[in-house]
Design an enzyme around this catalytic site. Structure first.
Site: not given
Ligand code: GLN
Ligand code: ZN
Length: 766
Positions: A615, A653, A19, A704, A17
């Site tokens: 992480e 990434c 969210k 991004h 709820e």
């Molecule tokens: N191979 C994945 C993609 O291209 C890699 C995603 C990621 O690094 N989080 O979506």
């Molecule tokens: Zn990535």
């Protein structure tokens, strides 16, 4: 008498709820009063669930409109000046959400505050910002209002939860050279005033979370903790203070911890040794919170084992007066209620406990410790015992052939046939790539149409055959785009995947998926991690069908796409009956088989993504090497079965590589792609000292953002990269997968990227 206690409760509600409400508010479909009503209802419901379960004191102010660290920033009035908040008023909801998410309208364009992971969980907090102008004053009434609210719905002992001053400061970011000590001096009187107000309201205990105690603290940090708590201890007008620690042992800071307030909560799930190390040295009369039920995983508690710990504590303390039985940490990190799950097998369900069930376990343990309700408790204990023993031998859990295989592997399975230079030559001969080869990270736009295909398949509106043809059409389309743009190593586009972990989990034995097992990741965002309950086994190839289809429809080299073992482990709820390392090794073996099947199907290049590698780093440095040892080893298990001329890629990434360089090199992938464009290749500075031995593709296109990077921009980045990476080993690729982007930008950006590589090649010739 021991009492049942809790540190915090999940916020979203059983139907998520919160969210929905908060997202409607952001869209302007709900006004502030309506939003606050939803918050009050949820808090009320969750308090009732906790008192009905039999808790003695109920945490309040653990609910948050976005994040509890941001709540502290609001409470303490530490709003960064760019939000232009009026100084003489409480922080408005508008300012609060502007800090959380940034704000863009006619009157302003301000970015959000930084966000980062809360210790080693998947929860993200908003990082407080300080500088020489930061001043603190009480700027929110919410933490007081909730105490009245709780009382008005019948909560007898509301226990406000706040982040303690040391953790609040140490987890923040100082933007100039203002000292922490100077900030603390300004901060403490405000904590003093907050505590005085609570005292005035008749609050008996306040919980101050100080999880910073589990970290490696330098001398300055220790001094901050000490000064802060000397001050709090010395206040005359204050409730009792319960210091809560979690996610690890505080033994290395025990000299500080024993002097903090009037009570201490310990995470005995993560660090049971604290029972002998800390409990005996706490002052007489100190409240002792014993976290014996795991607050951040989904397994049913082994009640016998927990009771043994509790009884030992009673022994040590010569009685149970001071003892509070509790989950190890806030239940924020656990799904809310197992009873909502109808899709799990009864057997697996019997092994699990979510938030509501965990409270039940806490209360049962407390009663038994106090010698109450023994008949009922015996039944509960018997059921727990039965669940544990059935789980240990269940056919769903134990896969003999997997264990056999694990018992017989030796280090040879972590070794490629030849060293990188030899492999590189073999790959060169086979793939025949130009200098500065171009490729992408795997996914292409997951458009609404693509997502709808999966929905229709699930609803039965498409047959499996129809679904597969539609996916094939997407793949063909994507292959043509890559060919037209002139990309060198193609991908199929990952259209068949909902999520990079779920997709594999669904096809592996040993994984279960919930319908409602959401945990908050940040703000209104939740994740529903898969549950790894049994030995991981791959009954059938998982991706070969799609990669082979793509391979058969182009003449160019094709890259198969897999998620790596460490990432699958990291983004799941992991079984607690064997080490993470062992579970990771099982996943690694399954993915290794997939790699080999891809090779057999004629796929020339295989990428094993490990975006969660960093992480997984333990919180304390002394545990890093151990993690690196098994995490790298597991990656190498997946990657090492192939021939020399099959090229292994990996992808991560993010841009902070300094602490993990050696491990990354030890993974020995032939090619690694990393995030670099947002930091304008600054991360490559580190390559000055560390020479990555194999090929590397620092991302030149920030995926991004919808922005189309220009050709010049990318050649500039590549030229910069050449300072650190020899031209024979430099690849050209985006930062990450393209699944969140739209086709028009992707087409344009891809064409630009290929053109940038072409211009770079011309430079070599001339
Ligand atoms: N191979 C994945 C993609 O291209 C890699 C995603 C990621 O690094 N989080 O979506
Ligand atoms: Zn990535």
């Amino acid at each position: 008498m021991a009492v049942a206690s809790n540190l915090g409760f999940p916020r979203f509600g059983i139907k998520r709820e919160w969210k929905k409400a908060v997202e409607s508010f952001w869209k302007g479909k709900l006004d502030e009063t309506e939003l606050r009503t939803v918050a009050d209802e949820l808090m009320g419901r969750h308090w009732r669930m906790q008192s009905d379960a039999g808790l003695f004191a109920t945490p309040v102010n653990d609910f948050s409109f976005y994040d509890h660290m941001l709540d502290m920033t609001a409470l303490l009035g530490a709003v960064p000046p760019r939000y232009n908040a009026p100084l003489d008023e409480d922080v408005s909801l508008d300012t609060y959400f502007a800090m959380a998410r940034g704000a863009q309208d006619e009157s302003r364009d301000v970015p959000a505050m930084e966000m980062t992971k809360w210790f080693d969980t998947n929860y993200h907090y908003i990082v407080p910002e300080f500088d020489e102008n930061t001043n603190f004053l009480i700027a929110s009434q919410q933490p007081f209002r909730v105490v009245d609210k709780a009382r008005s719905v019948g909560v007898e002992h509301p226990r406000p939860v706040l982040i303690g001053p040391a953790t609040y400061l140490l987890l923040g970011k100082v933007l100039d050279n203002t000292s922490l000590a100077a900030l603390l001096e300004r901060l403490l009187p405000v904590y003093g005033e907050i505590l005085r107000l609570y005292k005035e309201m008749g609050v008996y205990v306040v919980q101050l979370d100080e999880p910073c105690l589990i970290l490696d603290l330098d001398e300055e940090a220790k001094q901050i903790v000490k000064t802060a708590w000397d001050y709090l201890n010395g206040l005359t007008e204050r409730p009792k203070l319960l210091t809560a620690t979690y996610f690890g042992s505080i033994a290395h800071n025990s000299d500080l911890a024993v002097e903090m307030g009037d009570g201490l909560h310990l995470d005995l799930v993560r660090a049971p040794e604290q029972l002998e190390e800390i409990v005996p040295i706490l002052p007489e009369g100190h409240l002792i919170g014993l976290g014996v039920v795991n607050g951040r995983n989904v397994w049913r508690c082994d009640l016998d084992r927990a009771l043994t710990l509790l009884k030992r504590a009673v022994d040590i303390r010569h009685g149970s007066e001071e003892i509070m039985v509790a989950p190890s940490c806030s239940l924020l990190h656990s799904p809310i209620d197992l009873d909502l799950e109808s899709g799990l097998s009864d057997e697996v369900k019997g092994w699990l406990a979510f938030g509501a069930q965990k409270l039940g376990e806490v209360v049962t343990l407390t009663r038994v410790l106090n010698g109450e309700g023994l008949v009922d408790a015996q039944k509960t204990f018997a059921a727990s015992r039965q669940a544990q023993s059935e789980r240990a031998i269940s056919k769903r859990v134990v896969n003999k052939s997997v264990r056999e295989r694990q018992a017989h592997i030796d280090e040879s399975i972590t070794q490629r046939q030849s060293e990188f230079p030899v492999r590189a030559r073999a790959q060169k001969n086979k793939l025949n790539l130009p200098p500065y080869p171009t490729t992408t990270i795997g996914s292409f736009p997951q458009t609404r149409e693509v997502r709808r295909l999966r929905l229709k398949l699930r609803k039965g509106e498409l047959t499996q055959g129809q679904y597969e043809s539609a996916i094939e059409a997407e793949i063909l389309n994507t292959l043509r785009y890559q060919e037209e743009a002139g990309v060198d190593v193609l991908v199929h586009g990952e259209f068949e995947r909902n999520d990079m972990v779920e997709y594999f989990g669904e096809q592996l034995d040993g994984f279960a998926f919930t319908q409602h097992g959401w945990v908050q990741s940040y703000g209104s965002r939740g994740v529903k991690p898969p549950i790894i309950y049994g030995d991981v086994n791959r009954p059938n190839p998982m991706t070969v069908r799609w990669s082979k289809f793509a391979k058969d429809n182009t003449d160019r080299p094709m890259k198969g796409m897999l998620t790596g073992p460490v990432t699958i482990l990291q983004w799941s709820f992991v079984r607690d009956d064997q080490s993470r390392e062992q579970t990771c090794e099982q996943i690694a073996l399954a993915i290794r088989d997939e790699v080999l099947d891809l090779e057999k199907a004629g796929i020339d290049v295989v990428q094993i993504d490990e975006p969660a590698f960093r992480e997984g780093l333990p919180l304390r440095k002394q545990h890093w090497q151990d993690y690196f040892d098994w995490a790298v080893r597991c990656f190498r298990i997946t990657a090492s079965g192939v021939r020399d001329d099959t090229q292994i890629h990996t992808h991560m990434c993010y841009s902070e590589f300094n602490q993990i360089f050696d491990a990354i090199a030890a993974m020995d992938a032939d090619v690694i792609s990393i995030e670099a464009s947002r930091s304008r290749m600054e991360l490559l500075d580190a390559f000055d000292e560390f020479h990555y031995p194999n090929d590397i593709g620092p991302g030149v296109w920030d995926i991004h953002s919808p922005r189309v990077p220009s050709i010049d921009e990318m050649t500039e980045l590549l030229t910069k990269a050449l300072k650190y990476i020899p031209k024979e080993r430099l690849w050209v690729n985006p930062d990450c997968g393209l699944k969140t982007r739209g086709w028009p930008e992707v087409r344009e950006s891809l064409a630009n990227m290929v053109e940038a590589a072409r211009r770079m090649r011309e430079e070599i010739v001339s």
